[in-house]
Each structure stands twice: as C-alpha cells, then as structure tokens.
Design a protein around this motif. Structure first.
Motif, PDB file in Angstrom:
ATOM      1  N   GLY A   1       5.493   5.428  -8.512  1.00  0.00           N
ATOM      2  CA  GLY A   1       4.341   4.735  -7.934  1.00  0.00           C
ATOM      3  C   GLY A   1       4.700   3.999  -6.656  1.00  0.00           C
ATOM      4  N   LEU A   2       3.894   4.204  -5.631  1.00  0.00           N
ATOM      5  CA  LEU A   2       4.062   3.485  -4.370  1.00  0.00           C
ATOM      6  C   LEU A   2       2.948   2.447  -4.335  1.00  0.00           C
ATOM      7  CD1 LEU A   2       5.806   3.650  -1.781  1.00  0.00           C
ATOM      8  CD2 LEU A   2       4.075   5.165  -0.821  1.00  0.00           C
ATOM      9  N   ILE A   3       3.332   1.170  -4.464  1.00  0.00           N
ATOM     10  CA  ILE A   3       2.341   0.125  -4.685  1.00  0.00           C
ATOM     11  C   ILE A   3       2.275  -0.801  -3.484  1.00  0.00           C
ATOM     12  CG2 ILE A   3       1.597  -1.642  -6.335  1.00  0.00           C
ATOM     13  CD1 ILE A   3       2.319   0.512  -8.117  1.00  0.00           C
ATOM     14  N   GLY A   4       1.099  -0.925  -2.904  1.00  0.00           N
ATOM     15  CA  GLY A   4       0.967  -1.827  -1.768  1.00  0.00           C
ATOM     16  C   GLY A   4      -0.452  -1.819  -1.229  1.00  0.00           C
ATOM     17  N   PRO A   5      -0.787  -2.824  -0.422  1.00  0.00           N
ATOM     18  CA  PRO A   5      -2.155  -2.935   0.105  1.00  0.00           C
ATOM     19  C   PRO A   5      -2.432  -1.924   1.222  1.00  0.00           C
ATOM     20  CG  PRO A   5      -0.787  -4.653   1.043  1.00  0.00           C
ATOM     21  CD  PRO A   5       0.065  -3.934   0.027  1.00  0.00           C
ATOM     22  N   ASP A   6      -3.679  -1.907   1.691  1.00  0.00           N
ATOM     23  CA  ASP A   6      -4.037  -1.073   2.845  1.00  0.00           C
ATOM     24  C   ASP A   6      -3.143  -1.448   4.022  1.00  0.00           C
ATOM     25  OD1 ASP A   6      -6.017  -0.150   1.270  1.00  0.00           O
ATOM     26  OD2 ASP A   6      -7.687  -0.976   2.422  1.00  0.00           O
ATOM     27  N   GLY A   7      -2.754  -0.454   4.795  1.00  0.00           N
ATOM     28  CA  GLY A   7      -1.974  -0.742   5.990  1.00  0.00           C
ATOM     29  C   GLY A   7      -0.489  -0.918   5.728  1.00  0.00           C
ATOM     30  N   ALA A   8      -0.054  -0.712   4.487  1.00  0.00           N
ATOM     31  CA  ALA A   8       1.358  -0.910   4.154  1.00  0.00           C
ATOM     32  C   ALA A   8       2.209   0.261   4.625  1.00  0.00           C
ATOM     33  CB  ALA A   8       1.529  -1.107   2.648  1.00  0.00           C
ATOM     34  N   GLY A   9       1.591   1.422   4.856  1.00  0.00           N
ATOM     35  CA  GLY A   9       2.328   2.608   5.291  1.00  0.00           C
ATOM     36  C   GLY A   9       2.318   3.723   4.257  1.00  0.00           C
ATOM     37  N   LYS A  10       1.557   3.548   3.185  1.00  0.00           N
ATOM     38  CA  LYS A  10       1.566   4.518   2.084  1.00  0.00           C
ATOM     39  C   LYS A  10       1.145   5.917   2.562  1.00  0.00           C
ATOM     40  CE  LYS A  10      -1.322   2.360  -0.775  1.00  0.00           C
ATOM     41  NZ  LYS A  10      -1.813   1.166  -0.058  1.00  0.00           N
ATOM     42  N   THR A  11       0.027   5.971   3.259  1.00  0.00           N
ATOM     43  CA  THR A  11      -0.507   7.276   3.646  1.00  0.00           C
ATOM     44  C   THR A  11       0.407   7.985   4.635  1.00  0.00           C
ATOM     45  OG1 THR A  11      -2.750   6.578   3.155  1.00  0.00           O
ATOM     46  CG2 THR A  11      -2.528   8.450   4.631  1.00  0.00           C
TER      47      THR A  11
END
Lengths: 246, 310
Positions: B36-46
């Motif tokens: 799981g990659l957990i973080g808010p919008d803008g964290a770099g997930k996408t």
C-alpha cells in the motif's frame, strides 16, 4: 415559521422517471449545529443537497432553507447559503485576491463589503503576503482553508459542504475541522457530508440515508447506543449494508 | 523474490524541474503481496504508478516490474500488468460487456479464458451487461474497471486510489476482493488516501511531498510509535480540545473522532490533566491509554521531520 431551524423538510421527494432518488425525507437542522449527512454512494445525498441548495426542484414535499422556500425562493436560497465541495471550490488560474473578489461578488457583496470582508479573511488566515499568488501554487491545505473561508465570506446562515476533506493529509483534515468548529461556535449552521467515519463523531447530529430514506438521525452518542456499537463506522456499516441499490 | 523494485527514482516537472513529484524514492514489493502506498493528494502517488506502468519516464533512478526494466523493457511490462487509474477511464459509451470484451481483445485473450479470476466480481455486473459504462453507479464503475484490469490475468495489479470517494461499505467489500486476488498469486500495488485501509496491506509506504517517510508492515509502523498515547474526551469536545492544548504538560493534541489523541511531555502524569479539565468546568471526563493508528504515525512523521510539511 420556526426561527430556530436552518433547514426544515417535510416529505421531500425527488423522482427521475420511475426512480425515486429521495424518498419523502423529513428532518430539521437546528441553527448553529454541525449536521452530518451520511450515506452510501447512490443513497440520494447529492440529490437531496441539490434540492436544499435551490439547484433542483423537488417532485413532492416541502422544504425551507435559511427561511426561504425551495420552490418559490430558490434564488434567495443561493444567496443566503455557502457551498463548498472537494470538486468545486476555487479557480486555480485566478489569484487569491481574485478568487475572493469573484465569490464575494457572486454572493452579492458590494465593493466596500468585499474589501472589508476580504481583508478580515486574509488576516485571519495569515494570507496577506499571498494575495497575488495563483491559487494553483498554494499548498492543498491552504487552498482548502481559503475555500472554506470564502464559502462563508457573506456570513451565510448555513454552509453546505460536500466531502470537503477528501484526499487531504491528516493534519490538514484536522485543521479543517477546527475551522468548522469555529464557524459553528459563531452561529453558522454546518451541513456536511463525508466518507471519513471519524468525522461523523465531530457532528452534533448525524443523519444516515439508505436507499433514498433517512434511516437514522441522532447524536453520534445516541446512535452508537441505539445500534450497540462503539464506533460510527460500525453504525454506518450496519445501516448501509442493508441498501438494495448501489 | 521481488515483484517490483524501485531505486532512487526521481520525477520532476516544470521548466526548471522546480516541482519535485518524486524525490529519489526506493522501495521493494515481494511477489504475491499487497503493498500500500499511503498519502494525501499531491504526494506523488500517481507519478510513481505511471512510471511503473511505463506511461511516464523517470528523470532519475531505475525501476523494474517482474525483473523487466520500466524504460528498456516497457513492452514486456505492458503485457503482464493490469492498471486501474485513479480517474475512471473506461469507454463511457460502450456497454459493460463491450468494455470488457475490448480490453480482453487488446491483450489477445477472451473474457472466457480467465473467467475464473473475475467471476467473483463480474457476477455482480452481469445483470447490467448491456448498460453503458457511463450510466453505472460509482461502485459498479469501480468493479468494471477492476474486471477490465484483470481480464488478461496480469501478474502485477496496479490500483491507483481505487476506493477514493467510495463509501465505507463498498470500501470493505473492495478490500475483501483484493484479498481473494492475492490468494491467486497476484501482486497488488495499491494507493489510498484512507489511512484506515493501511491495515489491509502486507506492507505500506507512507508518502508525503514526494518523499517516503516510512516503509514497514502496518504492525511494525505502529511499533515505531514510541511514547504513550492518551485518548481524552469530555462533554464539549471543541472546548475540551482548546483547553487540553493550554495544559503545560501536553505536547500535542489532535482530534480523532470520539477521542482527542493527546501526548504528554516526558514525566507528566495523566491525573494532572484530569483535575485540570475538572477545574475548567468539564464533565464526563474520560482519559485512557489508547493504541495509535496509522494516522497518528503519519502526523508524527510529518511533524518530527519538518521537511514533509508542505
């Protein structure tokens, strides 16, 4: 007319063809309270909110918002409420000050009032040095706070918030709820939807919609008692899993 | 064996590379696990998802999926991964069946060939076989997108925020589906802004501002949380919050649903806090030791390492 309620509905219904999206809901929202409006996807929340904001004409039933009738005074309602959602808030390619001016004007404030309310807002948020910054360049947390402050810049009796905290980091989410608490403390009614069940605990009262109907409405404490649960997450789960439509 | 390997991957946007989407991150995902990659919008997930699915080139570092390099071997990777992007990206004006058929054909297979894998999910969609995808409800769209990402029986499944905007009941169902897919040996790389979902993963990375703050098992992550955490509640929760913050022995206080989560300075006793709240006129005071959540740890990491605050 009851001056103690910001919202009153009686048998409020919306049908699309033979589909009943909102099925005769009756409830009151007390002035100054934080009212949580929960439901699974497709339960009818958005349709209900659209009727309450004067954006959609009900098929049946009655409703007044901030003292105005949803049939007769839809335009008045739009001017006397605040609205904010995760999807629709600020214009990214306008500056902070331009956004303030734009929304304040939409809400019917004149030039003098815009200057006054805008200055107050900038001081409170500590954004004085950022007035010429493009909103796109603001960190998400600041954006959310600015969007909320703008939604209540005209000091509405009630503000509607549709999933205002989706996707924000946990610190910002909490700072945001402190702003909601503050608004409620000065008498603004807050009508809020969320998918975060811990946020349901912050509400004075919570309504849970299932298949177009309000299946439960009470304080988080009483709801937990009623459903023999120790969390709102579980209360919600017990109710929402009964839903037939999805 | 590692299914995904990421080493010092950087991604920068803007004319002068001034926007850092990914700041030299590294991680490894073992085969057959849920990461799981957990973080808010803008964290770099996408950005990371798009690099791993070969839709975006990294500006620094290297990454591989099932041993294939994301730059050199992109064609191989595309055959063996399934990708469900954050935005609904199926064909709105094709029906449920047509969408599924289309994706199967793209991968030179048929719906029937791997039916076993999707049966569980697809059976819920079959009554709507002829409905246009655009006319489906949110939950149904999500299920169709998952079916389309699975129809060619991928070895690695990439799910970018599959549960965002989805209600608590549907989210639970969705995670149950992922568990069943894992049992069939598929590696799952999934992102979410909902921190309560972290416990459903075998390992998680907490990401903020393009940096990975911590990688651990969900249990290990909570073990990282050192000092005791107190749950505090009283009659008026907002006033309680304001008063708790004023108490000198309190080092931090955050609202957390039914309880405020409070940490005390070293050596301070909770009894003092209780009598303090009494003098402030609060009633129904309850103070107890509680277990931290992933969100507690996330906030902790954001605060102790100031660089993560954006």
């Amino acid at each position: 007319m009851n001056g103690q309620n910001s919202i009153m509905t009686e048998g409020l219904t919306k049908r699309f063809g033979d589909f009943t999206a909102v099925d005769a809901i009756s409830f009151q929202v007390i002035k100054g309270e934080i009212f949580g409006f929960l439901g699974a996807n497709g339960a009818g929340k958005t349709t209900a909110i659209r009727m309450l904001c004067g954006l959609s004409i009900p098929t049946e039933g009655h409703a007044t918002v901030a003292g105005f009738d949803v049939y007769k005074s839809a335009e008045q309602i739009k001017r006397n409420i605040g609205y904010m959602s995760q999807k629709f808030s600020l214009y990214d390619d306008l500056t902070v000050w331009e956004n303030i001016q734009f929304y304040a004007a939409i809400y019917g404030l004149d030039k003098k009032a815009i200057k006054l309310a805008g200055d107050k807002l900038l001081d409170r948020l500590g954004l004085r040095n950022e007035i010429n910054t493009m909103v796109s360049e603001l960190p998400l947390g600041w954006k959310q706070k600015l969007a909320f402050s703008i939604a209540i810049i005209h000091q509405p009796e009630i503000v509607f918030m549709d999933e205002p905290t989706g996707g924000v980091d946990p610190l910002t989410r909490r700072q945001f709820w402190l702003m909601i608490y503050e608004a409620s403390a000065v008498g603004i009614t807050v009508f809020v939807t969320t998918h975060y069940m811990d946020e349901a605990e912050y509400c004075d009262r919570v309504a849970i919609m299932v298949d177009g109907k309000i299946e439960a409405l009470d304080s988080p404490k009483n709801l937990k008692q009623q459903f023999h649960s120790d969390s709102m997450d579980d209360v919600f789960y017990q109710l929402a899993r009964k839903a037939v439509r999805s | 064996m590692n299914s995904i390997s990421v080493k010092d991957v950087g991604k920068y946007y803007g004319r002068k590379n001034e926007t850092v989407a990914l700041d030299k991150i590294s991680l490894e995902v073992s085969a057959g696990s849920i990461f799981g990659l957990i973080g808010p919008d803008g964290a770099g997930k996408t950005s990371l998802f798009r690099i791993l699915t070969t839709l975006l080139l990294p500006d620094a570092g290297e990454a591989s999926v099932q041993g294939f390099d994301v730059v050199k071997d992109y064609k191989e990777i595309r055959k063996i991964v399934g990708y469900m992007p954050g935005k609904f990206s199926l064909y709105q004006d094709l029906s449920v069946r047509e969408n599924l058929h289309f994706f199967a054909t793209l991968f030179k297979t048929t719906i029937e060939a791997n039916y076993e894998l999707i049966r569980d999910i697809y059976s819920q969609l079959e009554p709507f076989n002829n409905r246009r995808a655009g006319a489906l409800s949110g939950g149904m769209k999500q299920k169709l997108a998952l079916c389309c990402a699975l129809v060619h029986k991928p070895e690695v499944l990439f799910l970018d925020e599959p549960t965002t905007g989805v209600d608590a009941v549907s989210r639970k169902e969705f995670w149950a589906m992922l568990k069943r897919l894992k049992q069939q040996g598929i590696t799952i790389f999934v992102s979410t802004p909902y921190m309560d979902e972290a416990t459903m993963c075998d390992r998680i990375a907490l990401i903020q501002g393009g940096k990975i703050m911590s990688i651990n098992t969900p249990y290990g992550l909570l073990e990282e949380y050192s000092s005791p955490l107190w749950g505090v509640r009283a009659d008026n929760m907002y006033q309680t919050y304001l008063d708790v913050l004023q108490y000198p022995a309190v080092s931090q206080c955050h609202t957390f649903g039914a309880y405020h989560h409070v940490r005390l300075r070293e050596g301070a006793a909770a009894e003092g806090l209780e009598s303090y709240l009494q003098t402030k006129g609060h009633s129904e005071i309850e103070i107890k030791i509680i277990s931290p959540t992933v969100e507690d740890r996330f906030i902790d990491l954001m605060q102790t390492e100031n660089k993560y605050l954006i």
